[in-house]
Write a protein that holds these residues in place. Structure first.
Motif, PDB file in Angstrom:
ATOM      1  N   CYS A 112      53.373  35.399  35.274  1.00 15.18           N
ATOM      2  CA  CYS A 112      52.615  34.665  34.255  1.00 15.18           C
ATOM      3  C   CYS A 112      53.437  34.672  32.963  1.00 15.18           C
ATOM      4  CB  CYS A 112      51.265  35.347  34.045  1.00 15.18           C
ATOM      5  SG  CYS A 112      50.308  34.667  32.676  1.00 15.18           S
ATOM      6  N   PRO A 113      53.623  33.513  32.322  1.00 13.96           N
ATOM      7  CA  PRO A 113      54.412  33.482  31.082  1.00 13.96           C
ATOM      8  C   PRO A 113      53.811  34.313  29.953  1.00 13.96           C
ATOM      9  CG  PRO A 113      54.029  31.259  31.900  1.00 13.96           C
ATOM     10  CD  PRO A 113      53.200  32.181  32.742  1.00 13.96           C
ATOM     11  N   ASN A 114      52.527  34.604  30.028  1.00 13.44           N
ATOM     12  CA  ASN A 114      51.874  35.350  28.955  1.00 13.44           C
ATOM     13  C   ASN A 114      51.877  36.855  29.204  1.00 13.44           C
ATOM     14  OD1 ASN A 114      50.397  35.507  26.496  1.00 13.44           O
ATOM     15  ND2 ASN A 114      48.550  35.815  27.684  1.00 13.44           N
ATOM     16  N   CYS A 115      51.339  37.282  30.350  1.00 17.80           N
ATOM     17  CA  CYS A 115      51.177  38.727  30.587  1.00 17.80           C
ATOM     18  C   CYS A 115      52.115  39.277  31.662  1.00 17.80           C
ATOM     19  CB  CYS A 115      49.735  39.022  30.980  1.00 17.80           C
ATOM     20  SG  CYS A 115      49.285  38.396  32.613  1.00 17.80           S
ATOM     21  N   ARG A 116      52.882  38.433  32.292  1.00 18.46           N
ATOM     22  CA  ARG A 116      53.869  38.797  33.326  1.00 18.46           C
ATOM     23  C   ARG A 116      53.236  39.260  34.635  1.00 18.46           C
ATOM     24  NH1 ARG A 116      57.421  35.820  31.754  1.00 18.46           N
ATOM     25  NH2 ARG A 116      59.175  36.842  32.675  1.00 18.46           N
ATOM     26  N   ALA A 117      51.931  39.138  34.813  1.00 22.80           N
ATOM     27  CA  ALA A 117      51.279  39.483  36.081  1.00 22.80           C
ATOM     28  C   ALA A 117      51.641  38.419  37.120  1.00 22.80           C
ATOM     29  CB  ALA A 117      49.769  39.536  35.899  1.00 22.80           C
ATOM     30  N   PRO A 118      51.647  38.752  38.400  1.00 21.52           N
ATOM     31  CA  PRO A 118      51.948  37.744  39.420  1.00 21.52           C
ATOM     32  C   PRO A 118      50.881  36.647  39.433  1.00 21.52           C
ATOM     33  CG  PRO A 118      51.836  39.949  40.379  1.00 21.52           C
ATOM     34  CD  PRO A 118      51.426  40.072  38.961  1.00 21.52           C
ATOM     35  N   ALA A 119      51.341  35.395  39.497  1.00 17.89           N
ATOM     36  CA  ALA A 119      50.429  34.253  39.525  1.00 17.89           C
ATOM     37  C   ALA A 119      50.836  33.323  40.655  1.00 17.89           C
ATOM     38  CB  ALA A 119      50.475  33.505  38.195  1.00 17.89           C
ATOM     39  N   LEU A 120      49.871  32.821  41.389  1.00 17.89           N
ATOM     40  CA  LEU A 120      50.124  31.898  42.482  1.00 17.89           C
ATOM     41  C   LEU A 120      50.553  30.560  41.906  1.00 17.89           C
ATOM     42  CD1 LEU A 120      49.991  31.238  45.514  1.00 17.89           C
ATOM     43  CD2 LEU A 120      47.587  30.614  45.152  1.00 17.89           C
ATOM     44  N   PHE A 121      51.716  30.068  42.353  1.00 20.37           N
ATOM     45  CA  PHE A 121      52.218  28.783  41.877  1.00 20.37           C
ATOM     46  C   PHE A 121      51.967  27.738  42.958  1.00 20.37           C
ATOM     47  CE2 PHE A 121      55.340  25.540  40.765  1.00 20.37           C
ATOM     48  CZ  PHE A 121      55.109  25.426  39.410  1.00 20.37           C
ATOM     49  N   SER A 122      50.755  27.197  42.958  1.00 19.57           N
ATOM     50  CA  SER A 122      50.373  26.155  43.910  1.00 19.57           C
ATOM     51  C   SER A 122      49.190  25.397  43.342  1.00 19.57           C
ATOM     52  CB  SER A 122      50.008  26.766  45.265  1.00 19.57           C
ATOM     53  OG  SER A 122      48.696  27.257  45.248  1.00 19.57           O
ATOM     54  N   PRO A 123      48.868  24.244  43.925  1.00 17.38           N
ATOM     55  CA  PRO A 123      47.708  23.489  43.449  1.00 17.38           C
ATOM     56  C   PRO A 123      46.393  24.260  43.573  1.00 17.38           C
ATOM     57  CG  PRO A 123      49.104  22.091  44.793  1.00 17.38           C
ATOM     58  CD  PRO A 123      49.650  23.488  44.907  1.00 17.38           C
ATOM     59  N   ALA A 124      46.377  25.328  44.371  1.00 20.72           N
ATOM     60  CA  ALA A 124      45.171  26.142  44.514  1.00 20.72           C
ATOM     61  C   ALA A 124      44.868  26.941  43.243  1.00 20.72           C
ATOM     62  CB  ALA A 124      45.315  27.090  45.699  1.00 20.72           C
ATOM     63  N   ASN A 125      45.856  27.133  42.377  1.00 19.72           N
ATOM     64  CA  ASN A 125      45.668  27.864  41.124  1.00 19.72           C
ATOM     65  C   ASN A 125      45.508  26.846  39.994  1.00 19.72           C
ATOM     66  OD1 ASN A 125      45.755  29.419  38.830  1.00 19.72           O
ATOM     67  ND2 ASN A 125      47.788  30.253  39.182  1.00 19.72           N
ATOM     68  N   PRO A 126      44.297  26.627  39.494  1.00 24.17           N
ATOM     69  CA  PRO A 126      44.102  25.609  38.455  1.00 24.17           C
ATOM     70  C   PRO A 126      44.748  25.972  37.117  1.00 24.17           C
ATOM     71  CG  PRO A 126      42.093  26.854  38.790  1.00 24.17           C
ATOM     72  CD  PRO A 126      43.071  27.301  39.851  1.00 24.17           C
ATOM     73  N   TYR A 127      45.179  27.207  36.946  1.00 26.71           N
ATOM     74  CA  TYR A 127      45.775  27.653  35.684  1.00 26.71           C
ATOM     75  C   TYR A 127      47.291  27.738  35.744  1.00 26.71           C
ATOM     76  CZ  TYR A 127      40.943  29.086  35.535  1.00 26.71           C
ATOM     77  OH  TYR A 127      39.577  29.097  35.620  1.00 26.71           O
ATOM     78  N   ARG A 128      47.893  27.327  36.828  1.00 23.23           N
ATOM     79  CA  ARG A 128      49.324  27.520  37.021  1.00 23.23           C
ATOM     80  C   ARG A 128      50.118  26.953  35.865  1.00 23.23           C
ATOM     81  NH1 ARG A 128      49.968  23.289  41.606  1.00 23.23           N
ATOM     82  NH2 ARG A 128      50.246  21.590  40.215  1.00 23.23           N
ATOM     83  N   PRO A 129      51.131  27.587  35.410  1.00 26.50           N
ATOM     84  CA  PRO A 129      51.780  28.787  35.931  1.00 26.50           C
ATOM     85  C   PRO A 129      51.157  30.082  35.431  1.00 26.50           C
ATOM     86  CG  PRO A 129      53.019  28.029  34.057  1.00 26.50           C
ATOM     87  CD  PRO A 129      51.876  27.051  34.255  1.00 26.50           C
ATOM     88  N   PHE A 130      49.999  30.003  34.772  1.00 27.99           N
ATOM     89  CA  PHE A 130      49.345  31.199  34.250  1.00 27.99           C
ATOM     90  C   PHE A 130      48.500  31.860  35.325  1.00 27.99           C
ATOM     91  CE2 PHE A 130      50.076  28.248  30.793  1.00 27.99           C
ATOM     92  CZ  PHE A 130      50.810  29.029  29.936  1.00 27.99           C
ATOM     93  N   CYS A 131      48.146  33.121  35.110  1.00 28.24           N
ATOM     94  CA  CYS A 131      47.354  33.854  36.100  1.00 28.24           C
ATOM     95  C   CYS A 131      45.856  33.648  35.906  1.00 28.24           C
ATOM     96  CB  CYS A 131      47.703  35.341  36.047  1.00 28.24           C
ATOM     97  SG  CYS A 131      47.240  36.137  34.497  1.00 28.24           S
ATOM     98  N   SER A 132      45.428  33.251  34.713  1.00 29.84           N
ATOM     99  CA  SER A 132      43.999  33.130  34.441  1.00 29.84           C
ATOM    100  C   SER A 132      43.748  32.146  33.298  1.00 29.84           C
ATOM    101  CB  SER A 132      43.429  34.493  34.050  1.00 29.84           C
ATOM    102  OG  SER A 132      43.999  34.906  32.814  1.00 29.84           O
ATOM    103  N   ALA A 133      42.472  31.819  33.119  1.00 30.11           N
ATOM    104  CA  ALA A 133      42.079  30.939  32.011  1.00 30.11           C
ATOM    105  C   ALA A 133      42.371  31.614  30.676  1.00 30.11           C
ATOM    106  CB  ALA A 133      40.602  30.584  32.118  1.00 30.11           C
ATOM    107  N   ARG A 134      42.228  32.938  30.622  1.00 33.79           N
ATOM    108  CA  ARG A 134      42.492  33.674  29.377  1.00 33.79           C
ATOM    109  C   ARG A 134      43.947  33.511  28.945  1.00 33.79           C
ATOM    110  NH1 ARG A 134      44.577  38.186  27.439  1.00 33.79           N
ATOM    111  NH2 ARG A 134      45.212  39.051  29.406  1.00 33.79           N
ATOM    112  N   CYS A 135      44.872  33.691  29.880  1.00 33.10           N
ATOM    113  CA  CYS A 135      46.289  33.560  29.546  1.00 33.10           C
ATOM    114  C   CYS A 135      46.633  32.111  29.189  1.00 33.10           C
ATOM    115  CB  CYS A 135      47.162  34.044  30.693  1.00 33.10           C
ATOM    116  SG  CYS A 135      47.246  35.845  30.793  1.00 33.10           S
ATOM    117  N   GLN A 136      46.042  31.169  29.895  1.00 35.72           N
ATOM    118  CA  GLN A 136      46.279  29.765  29.594  1.00 35.72           C
ATOM    119  C   GLN A 136      45.765  29.433  28.193  1.00 35.72           C
ATOM    120  OE1 GLN A 136      43.997  26.781  31.728  1.00 35.72           O
ATOM    121  NE2 GLN A 136      45.882  25.625  32.090  1.00 35.72           N
ATOM    122  N   GLY A 137      44.583  29.926  27.843  1.00 35.40           N
ATOM    123  CA  GLY A 137      44.007  29.689  26.525  1.00 35.40           C
ATOM    124  C   GLY A 137      44.800  30.349  25.415  1.00 35.40           C
TER     125      GLY A 137
END
Length: 69
Positions: free
Chosen positions: A21-46
């Motif tokens: 994740c560009p924000n917290c560096r936690a592993p994030a799924l990079f696929s259309p199944a992750n609506p926040y990609r490349p982030f791990c969560s809505a919090r990091c995206q926000g």
């Protein structure tokens, strides 16, 4: 005549691609199944969106040359 076998890549399940994740560096799924990609969560995206909105990210540039010559 026998049917040709499918290529090995077509028969094996696709491996899930994980990226940091560009924000917290936690592993994030990079696929259309992750609506926040490349982030791990809505919090990091926000958080990232807020940084852009507050102009925390800037692109460096050289000042334009003077046309006095």
């Amino acid at each position: 005549m026998s049917d040709p076998s499918p290529p090995p890549a077509a028969s094996s399940p696709a491996k899930k691609r994980m990226v940091p994740c560009p924000n917290c560096r936690a592993p994030a799924l990079f696929s259309p199944a992750n609506p926040y990609r490349p982030f791990c969560s809505a919090r990091c995206q926000g958080h990232d969106f807020g940084a852009w909105a507050n102009e925390a990210y800037r692109v460096g540039a050289n000042p334009p040359p003077d046309d006095k010559e």
